[in-house]
Structure formats: C-alpha cells, structure tokens
Design an enzyme around this catalytic site. Structure first.
Site, PDB file in Angstrom:
ATOM      1  N   ARG A   1      71.279 -42.366  29.005  1.00 27.51           N
ATOM      2  CA  ARG A   1      72.207 -42.909  28.002  1.00 27.51           C
ATOM      3  C   ARG A   1      71.508 -43.593  26.838  1.00 27.51           C
ATOM      4  NH1 ARG A   1      77.551 -41.417  27.932  1.00 27.51           N
ATOM      5  NH2 ARG A   1      78.276 -41.070  30.037  1.00 27.51           N
TER       6      ARG A   1
ATOM      7  N   LEU B   1      93.992 -41.621  21.660  1.00 29.04           N
ATOM      8  CA  LEU B   1      93.263 -42.781  22.198  1.00 29.04           C
ATOM      9  C   LEU B   1      92.082 -42.327  23.047  1.00 29.04           C
ATOM     10  CD1 LEU B   1      93.762 -43.237  25.512  1.00 29.04           C
ATOM     11  CD2 LEU B   1      95.993 -43.930  24.732  1.00 29.04           C
TER      12      LEU B   1
ATOM     13  N   ARG C   1     101.782 -45.458  42.122  1.00 30.51           N
ATOM     14  CA  ARG C   1     101.355 -45.767  40.757  1.00 30.51           C
ATOM     15  C   ARG C   1     102.346 -46.737  40.097  1.00 30.51           C
ATOM     16  NH1 ARG C   1      98.368 -41.211  36.978  1.00 30.51           N
ATOM     17  NH2 ARG C   1      96.581 -42.563  36.681  1.00 30.51           N
TER      18      ARG C   1
ATOM     19  N   CYS D   1      89.417 -34.807  29.539  1.00 25.35           N
ATOM     20  CA  CYS D   1      89.983 -33.967  28.476  1.00 25.35           C
ATOM     21  C   CYS D   1      89.053 -33.029  27.732  1.00 25.35           C
ATOM     22  CB  CYS D   1      90.739 -34.851  27.495  1.00 25.35           C
ATOM     23  SG  CYS D   1      92.193 -35.558  28.277  1.00 25.35           S
TER      24      CYS D   1
ATOM     25  N   GLY E   1     100.548 -42.489  33.461  1.00 24.31           N
ATOM     26  CA  GLY E   1      99.105 -42.359  33.634  1.00 24.31           C
ATOM     27  C   GLY E   1      98.312 -43.093  32.570  1.00 24.31           C
ATOM     28  N   TYR E   2      97.100 -42.602  32.323  1.00 20.43           N
ATOM     29  CA  TYR E   2      96.179 -43.223  31.358  1.00 20.43           C
ATOM     30  C   TYR E   2      96.747 -43.197  29.941  1.00 20.43           C
ATOM     31  CZ  TYR E   2      92.511 -43.543  34.836  1.00 20.43           C
ATOM     32  OH  TYR E   2      91.782 -43.883  35.943  1.00 20.43           O
ATOM     33  N   VAL E   3      97.624 -42.223  29.663  1.00 17.34           N
ATOM     34  CA  VAL E   3      98.199 -42.146  28.322  1.00 17.34           C
ATOM     35  C   VAL E   3      99.582 -42.782  28.285  1.00 17.34           C
ATOM     36  CG1 VAL E   3      99.127 -40.522  26.619  1.00 17.34           C
ATOM     37  CG2 VAL E   3      96.852 -40.217  27.532  1.00 17.34           C
TER      38      VAL E   3
HETATM   39  P1  NAD Z   1      97.424 -38.862  34.413  1.00 18.31           P
HETATM   40  O1  NAD Z   1      97.156 -37.871  35.481  1.00 18.31           O
HETATM   41  O2  NAD Z   1      96.721 -40.168  34.424  1.00 18.31           O
HETATM   42  O3  NAD Z   1      98.987 -39.200  34.397  1.00 18.31           O
HETATM   43  C1  NAD Z   1      99.991 -38.243  34.455  1.00 18.31           C
HETATM   44  C2  NAD Z   1     101.126 -38.793  35.322  1.00 18.31           C
HETATM   45  O4  NAD Z   1     102.248 -37.913  35.233  1.00 18.31           O
HETATM   46  C3  NAD Z   1     100.785 -38.887  36.811  1.00 18.31           C
HETATM   47  O5  NAD Z   1     100.913 -40.221  37.246  1.00 18.31           O
HETATM   48  C4  NAD Z   1     101.810 -37.959  37.491  1.00 18.31           C
HETATM   49  O6  NAD Z   1     102.255 -38.450  38.749  1.00 18.31           O
HETATM   50  C5  NAD Z   1     102.929 -37.956  36.483  1.00 18.31           C
HETATM   51  N1  NAD Z   1     103.818 -36.790  36.572  1.00 18.31           N
HETATM   52  C6  NAD Z   1     103.474 -35.480  36.660  1.00 18.31           C
HETATM   53  N2  NAD Z   1     104.583 -34.726  36.669  1.00 18.31           N
HETATM   54  C7  NAD Z   1     105.641 -35.560  36.607  1.00 18.31           C
HETATM   55  C8  NAD Z   1     107.054 -35.377  36.568  1.00 18.31           C
HETATM   56  N3  NAD Z   1     107.578 -34.153  36.577  1.00 18.31           N
HETATM   57  N4  NAD Z   1     107.847 -36.473  36.523  1.00 18.31           N
HETATM   58  C9  NAD Z   1     107.325 -37.714  36.490  1.00 18.31           C
HETATM   59  N5  NAD Z   1     105.985 -37.959  36.506  1.00 18.31           N
HETATM   60  C10 NAD Z   1     105.172 -36.891  36.551  1.00 18.31           C
HETATM   61  O7  NAD Z   1      97.175 -38.101  33.046  1.00 18.31           O
HETATM   62  P2  NAD Z   1      96.751 -38.759  31.637  1.00 18.31           P
HETATM   63  O8  NAD Z   1      95.292 -38.987  31.604  1.00 18.31           O
HETATM   64  O9  NAD Z   1      97.700 -39.850  31.327  1.00 18.31           O
HETATM   65  O10 NAD Z   1      97.025 -37.529  30.667  1.00 18.31           O
HETATM   66  C11 NAD Z   1      98.338 -37.134  30.347  1.00 18.31           C
HETATM   67  C12 NAD Z   1      98.263 -36.151  29.199  1.00 18.31           C
HETATM   68  O11 NAD Z   1      97.728 -36.802  28.044  1.00 18.31           O
HETATM   69  C13 NAD Z   1      97.358 -34.947  29.446  1.00 18.31           C
HETATM   70  O12 NAD Z   1      97.924 -33.823  28.839  1.00 18.31           O
HETATM   71  C14 NAD Z   1      96.070 -35.324  28.746  1.00 18.31           C
HETATM   72  O13 NAD Z   1      95.364 -34.178  28.302  1.00 18.31           O
HETATM   73  C15 NAD Z   1      96.577 -36.101  27.557  1.00 18.31           C
HETATM   74  N6  NAD Z   1      95.632 -37.089  27.000  1.00 18.31           N
HETATM   75  C16 NAD Z   1      94.896 -37.876  27.836  1.00 18.31           C
HETATM   76  C17 NAD Z   1      94.056 -38.854  27.316  1.00 18.31           C
HETATM   77  C18 NAD Z   1      93.227 -39.747  28.205  1.00 18.31           C
HETATM   78  O14 NAD Z   1      92.421 -40.505  27.691  1.00 18.31           O
HETATM   79  N7  NAD Z   1      93.383 -39.710  29.516  1.00 18.31           N
HETATM   80  C19 NAD Z   1      94.014 -39.062  25.931  1.00 18.31           C
HETATM   81  C20 NAD Z   1      94.793 -38.248  25.112  1.00 18.31           C
HETATM   82  C21 NAD Z   1      95.615 -37.276  25.668  1.00 18.31           C
HETATM   83  C1  UGA Z   2      88.352 -38.412  24.088  1.00 18.48           C
HETATM   84  C2  UGA Z   2      88.588 -38.561  22.580  1.00 18.48           C
HETATM   85  O1  UGA Z   2      87.600 -39.433  22.020  1.00 18.48           O
HETATM   86  C3  UGA Z   2      89.980 -39.114  22.287  1.00 18.48           C
HETATM   87  O2  UGA Z   2      90.219 -39.132  20.894  1.00 18.48           O
HETATM   88  C4  UGA Z   2      91.015 -38.215  22.980  1.00 18.48           C
HETATM   89  O3  UGA Z   2      92.315 -38.733  22.777  1.00 18.48           O
HETATM   90  C5  UGA Z   2      90.717 -38.149  24.460  1.00 18.48           C
HETATM   91  O4  UGA Z   2      89.374 -37.631  24.659  1.00 18.48           O
HETATM   92  C6  UGA Z   2      91.621 -37.206  25.206  1.00 18.48           C
HETATM   93  O5  UGA Z   2      92.228 -36.340  24.626  1.00 18.48           O
HETATM   94  O6  UGA Z   2      91.637 -37.387  26.421  1.00 18.48           O
HETATM   95  P1  UGA Z   2      87.707 -40.091  26.052  1.00 18.48           P
HETATM   96  O7  UGA Z   2      87.416 -38.838  26.801  1.00 18.48           O
HETATM   97  O8  UGA Z   2      88.574 -41.100  26.685  1.00 18.48           O
HETATM   98  O9  UGA Z   2      88.379 -39.732  24.636  1.00 18.48           O
HETATM   99  O10 UGA Z   2      86.337 -40.830  25.683  1.00 18.48           O
HETATM  100  P2  UGA Z   2      85.192 -40.541  24.600  1.00 18.48           P
HETATM  101  O11 UGA Z   2      84.775 -41.810  24.014  1.00 18.48           O
HETATM  102  O12 UGA Z   2      85.573 -39.464  23.661  1.00 18.48           O
HETATM  103  O13 UGA Z   2      83.996 -40.039  25.505  1.00 18.48           O
HETATM  104  C7  UGA Z   2      84.035 -38.784  26.159  1.00 18.48           C
HETATM  105  C8  UGA Z   2      82.674 -38.491  26.784  1.00 18.48           C
HETATM  106  O14 UGA Z   2      81.708 -38.230  25.785  1.00 18.48           O
HETATM  107  C9  UGA Z   2      82.124 -39.667  27.602  1.00 18.48           C
HETATM  108  O15 UGA Z   2      81.492 -39.170  28.760  1.00 18.48           O
HETATM  109  C10 UGA Z   2      81.119 -40.300  26.669  1.00 18.48           C
HETATM  110  O16 UGA Z   2      80.119 -41.013  27.325  1.00 18.48           O
HETATM  111  C11 UGA Z   2      80.573 -39.069  25.961  1.00 18.48           C
HETATM  112  N1  UGA Z   2      79.984 -39.347  24.640  1.00 18.48           N
HETATM  113  C12 UGA Z   2      80.740 -39.871  23.647  1.00 18.48           C
HETATM  114  C13 UGA Z   2      78.651 -39.046  24.409  1.00 18.48           C
HETATM  115  O17 UGA Z   2      77.944 -38.557  25.303  1.00 18.48           O
HETATM  116  N2  UGA Z   2      78.117 -39.288  23.181  1.00 18.48           N
HETATM  117  C14 UGA Z   2      78.863 -39.803  22.161  1.00 18.48           C
HETATM  118  O18 UGA Z   2      78.302 -39.980  21.047  1.00 18.48           O
HETATM  119  C15 UGA Z   2      80.206 -40.099  22.410  1.00 18.48           C
END
Ligand code: NAD
Ligand code: UGA
Length: 467
Positions: free
Chosen positions: A445, A163, A41, A276, A13-15
């Site tokens: 914004r 990130l 995906r 998140c 996914g995104y991470v």
């Molecule tokens: P996402 O939904 O984009 O990706 C997760 C992926 O895991 C999906 O593609 C899903 O199909 C796959 N999956 C689920 N169960 C599975 C399994 N058993 N085997 C194989 N694949 C499987 O989610 P994401 O945004 O990447 O977030 C993942 C984690 O990272 C979450 O806990 C989120 O809180 C955390 N996180 C996200 C961000 C962000 O910016 N999106 C940043 C920091 C941390």
């Molecule tokens: C956030 C954190 O910044 C990351 O460090 C973390 O890893 C991630 O969540 C996560 O755990 O998923 P993200 O959600 O991708 O990252 O983006 P941000 O830049 O944090 O923005 C989050 C929301 O807050 C957006 O809607 C943004 O527009 C808003 N925001 C951000 C504001 O309204 N004001 C600000 O000053 C900053």
C-alpha cells in the site's frame, strides 16, 4: 406531483442504509423507512451496534432514528405508505446460467419491483438506486406498467449512488454531483423534479444533474470503470517501476500534477477490491459483448485482468523473496478489509493473497481493526481451497493486534492501508524485535517509510519501488 412526504428504501445495506439515513437527517419533513428481508440486519440497524462500520454514520442514525427515520422488516407496509421508493438491493455478478461470471444478477431488483407492483395501493415514484446494466429501468417499467391502473401510476427514475465506503457520510453530505435520469416525458420530468427537490434540501442546484434514463444508468458503470482503470494503469506502471528503478509514487505525482489528469486515484496498490469495481466492469464487458462490440469488451476486461495480475505478482514476489518457499513460514497479514475505514471485506485483495499463502502451506496470522473473526473465517472458507471453517481455523490465526500477528513471523505483509499501520503509529521496532530474522516486510500500500524501516533491520519490499 406534490412534494415527497414519505420515502421507502428497499435494501438496508451499505448504500440504502447510509443514503436514506442522510436523507432523513437533512429532510425532517420527510418520513424515511428503510426495509429489508433480512431481520438480523434490521435488528442491528435498530440496535446500539449498527450492521456496518462507517465514520459518522452512527451520529446521523442516532440523530433521526425513531423521529423520521425507521428500520423495518415490514416491506409491504412501507411500500404502501411511501410516495417515493428507492430500490437499493444487491446486484452481484451472476454465479450460474447465461452470462455467469460477468452479467449482473438482477433477481433481487426484479423481486423488489414485483413486490412494489403487487402491493402498491397508490401512485409511486420508483427509483433505481442499485447499480444495474444499461436499460434495466425498461424491464422494471414493464413489470410496473403491467400492474398500473387508472388510479395507480408508476414513474421510474435512475439515481445511481457514487458514495465510496469509508467516506460514505461525507460523500453523501457533500456529493460532487447527484445524478437523476428520467424518461423525457412530462410525467418523467415531474418525477425527476420531485426527487431533485428532496436532494435540494442540502445539495446545490448546479450539482444535481438531470439526464435521460439510459445515460444515468450507463454513467454509473462508466464512472466505476474509469476509476478502476486509473488504478490498473498505475498498477501496470508499478511493475515497470520495479523493473527499472523508477518510483511509482514519484511517477503518479508527476502525472497527477497535470491538471488534465488530476492526482486522485493514482495510488498503486496490491489491487483494488470492494463489491463494485470488478462487478461493474464485468457488467460493462457483458453489455459490450451483448451489443456485439468485442473490442470494447476486451478493452474494459483488461482492467480486471491487470488487477488479478497485480495480486498474483505480489504473491509471487513474496514467495521469491522468501527464498522460493513459504511452507511452514509464518506470514503476518495486516489488514483484511478491502480499504481502510470500513469493515467490508467483499472482494478484498487480502482474501486472494491469503488463499494463495495457505495453498503454499504457510501459517497465516491476520489482524484487522474492524473485521471480526467470523467474517474472516467465512471469507476464507472455499471449496477446493480450505473446505471447512475448521480447516481455516487450522491454517490461520486471527489476532487482536498487529504485534500479536507479527510475533515470530518471517514476514509482515501490509494489505490494507489502515492509519494505525503507518510507521508513525505502529511501533515497528517492537514488531522487528519479535520477528524471525531476517525479518521481511512487504508493503502492498506504499504506507511505510521504507528507508527508515530498513535502518531498523527490516528487509523491505514495496510495490512499485526498488528503494
Ligand atoms: P448490500 O448487499 O449491502 O445490501 C443489499 C440489501 O438488500 C441486503 O441487506 C438484502 O437483504 C436486501 N434485499 C435484497 N433483496 C431484497 C428484497 N427483495 N426486499 C428487501 N430487501 C432486499 O448491497 P450494497 O452494497 O448496499 O449495494 C446495493 C446496490 O448499490 C448494488 O447494486 C451496488 O452495486 C450499489 N452500490 C454500492 C456501493 C457500495 O459502496 N457498497 C456504492 C454505490 C452503489
Ligand atoms: C467505489 C467508487 O469510488 C464509488 O464512487 C462507487 O460509488 C463505489 O465504488 C460503488 O459503486 O460501489 P469503494 O469501492 O467503496 O467506492 O471504494 P474506493 O475508494 O473506490 O476503493 C476501491 C478499491 O480501490 C479499494 O480496494 C482501494 O484500496 C483501491 N484503490 C483506490 C487503490 O488501490 N488506489 C487508489 O488510488 C484508490
């Protein structure tokens, strides 16, 4: 433990995708395989059009794909081959059952952990990359240990990801810190060092923090809660600004110049979105409740309540300004993603706003440079609001430019801070000419120069400002 040679990442996914692509990019001596149960995906990761839009990601992936970076649906094979496994699956808020609406749904983490326990044929370091409630590693460990033998041993680490979307590649290449939590046992510390050595390929030693497992897990929730808290704080101040004539940008700047506060994350907005912040705060709220700490739970919950208030306040203000009715009026919504430079729409403020506009019987025209029609329609279809995709299509027009969206509109609403919506990039005079008069513009914004647009004839309304 010898050096890590083969990494598997469960969850593309995104991470998982960007994080492990960067590891492959920086560590040519390590084979990195990113697996997922979702074949579409994985196919996209292997194609010309990656499944997520993230500046710089394509270059990183193309540089290493097929060399030491692979995307596959063969989860079992990748688990077997790896000596280190990232669990990077989704951990959404639970929709039903105990803790519904607050607790994290750990079903995907558990299923990935069980799969590792079931198919591993050699020892593994299992790394919790997903954001999880504090002490989740304990449950993972119990599952893994129940399956360990004399020959197969599992170490568990917590390595939360910090990130932000839109800047993921930069954040990964130059992280403020990398956090690795481990059990404070000789094996745990050895595993911690093995992962630190992977990051050590490009991250300075001083930026790799090592802690115990529980501190690491809690630090992730804490960091997100504190970041979101700053936004809710400035948004709460924006309401006071609108009522007093103070300017939220000036207030944020004046506060941010205090080096103890710092200037980042003080931009008032229509409300934070993203997959998140809300989920992780609710997770912290639930954890506090479970620990019988109701005052702590209420404190953090207020950050989410303030965010909801900000979105509702913005909508109320729009309706009030448009003479208390938006029935049949055309509202152009510029931006649908939860922030600029991403196509991600999860928990985007735009969704809440547009659903409210539809309920008020407005006609909504939407333009976002990176979100496609199918995604918008899916996000707006919700039982009780707009039940079917056909109904969504009836209420909203999805446009291919800001000009098309604003044509004959009564109001333009800036929801995502895409650079192309800035007043030095978009031709606002052209937008104004095409709109119904009076032509209203609502800036959620603080993106445009309001006095300049007022001179063109717009009636401009900006969050946290009266002028
Ligand atoms: P996402 O939904 O984009 O990706 C997760 C992926 O895991 C999906 O593609 C899903 O199909 C796959 N999956 C689920 N169960 C599975 C399994 N058993 N085997 C194989 N694949 C499987 O989610 P994401 O945004 O990447 O977030 C993942 C984690 O990272 C979450 O806990 C989120 O809180 C955390 N996180 C996200 C961000 C962000 O910016 N999106 C940043 C920091 C941390
Ligand atoms: C956030 C954190 O910044 C990351 O460090 C973390 O890893 C991630 O969540 C996560 O755990 O998923 P993200 O959600 O991708 O990252 O983006 P941000 O830049 O944090 O923005 C989050 C929301 O807050 C957006 O809607 C943004 O527009 C808003 N925001 C951000 C504001 O309204 N004001 C600000 O000053 C900053």
């Amino acid at each position: 433990m010898t050096a890590v040679k083969s990494i598997c990442c469960i969850g593309a996914g995104y991470v998982g995708g960007p994080t492990c692509a960067v590891i492959a990019y920086k560590c040519h001596d390590i084979k990195v395989t990113i697996v997922d149960v979702n074949p579409a995906r994985i196919a996209a990761w292997n194609s010309d059009k990656l499944p997520i839009y993230e500046p710089g990601l394509e270059d990183v992936v193309l540089a290493r794909r097929g060399k030491n970076l692979f995307f596959s649906t063969n989860v079992d094979g990748a688990i077997q081959e790896a000596d280190l496994i990232f669990v990077s699956v989704n951990t959404p808020t639970k929709k039903s059952g105990m803790g519904a609406g607050r607790a994290a749904d750990l079903a995907y983490v558990e299923s990935a952990t069980r799969r590792i326990a079931q198919v591993a044929t050699s020892s593994k370091i299992v790394v919790e990359k997903s954001t999880v409630p504090c002490r989740t590693a304990q449950s993972m460990r119990t599952i893994l240990e129940a399956n360990s033998t004399d020959k197969i041993h599992f170490d568990i680490l917590s390595n939360p990801e910090f990130l932000a979307e839109g800047t993921a590649i930069d954040d990964l290449l130059k992280p403020d810190r990398v956090l690795i939590g481990a059990l404070q046992t000789p094996e745990g510390i050895r595993a911690q060092q093995a992962l630190a050595d992977v990051y050590g390929h490009w991250v300075a030693k001083e930026s790799i923090l090592t802690t115990n497992l529980w501190s690491s897990e809690l630090s992730k929730l804490a960091a997100n809660a504190m970041l979101a808290q700053r936004i809710s704080s400035v948004n709460a101040l924006s309401a006071i600004c609108e009522a007093t004539g103070a300017d939220v940008d000036e207030v944020a700047y004046a506060c941010g110049r205090d080096s103890r506060l710092g200037s980042k994350f003080l931009k008032a907005s229509v409300g934070f979105g993203g997959s998140c912040f809300q989920k992780d705060i609710l997770n912290l709220v639930y954890l506090s409740e479970q620990l019988n700490l109701p005052e702590v739970a209420a404190y953090w919950h207020q950050v989410v309540i303030m965010n909801e208030y900000q979105k509702k306040r913005f909508v109320r203000n729009i309706i009030k300004t448009l003479f208390n009715t938006i029935t049949n009026k055309k509202i152009a919504v510029l931006g649908f993603a939860f922030k600029k430079d991403t196509g991600d729409t999860r928990e985007s403020a735009a969704i809440t706003l547009i659903k409210d506009f539809i309920q008020e019987s407005a006609r909504v025209a939407i333009y976002d440079p990176k979100v496609d029609r199918q995604q918008i329609v899916m996000d707006l279809s919700e039982p009780g609001v707009v039940d079917t995709q056909q109904q969504v299509e009836k209420h909203v027009q999805i446009c291919s430019s800001a000009y098309e969206a604003a044509k004959d509109a009564d109001a333009v609403v800036l929801v995502t801070e895409w650079d192309e919506f800035r007043d030095d990039q978009l031709d606002y005079a052209k937008i104004y000419d095409g709109m119904h008069k009076p032509a209203f513009l609502f800036d959620g914004r603080l993106l445009v120069n309001a006095p300049k647009l007022r001179k063109m004839g717009f009636k401009v309304n900006v969050i946290g400002k009266t002028e």
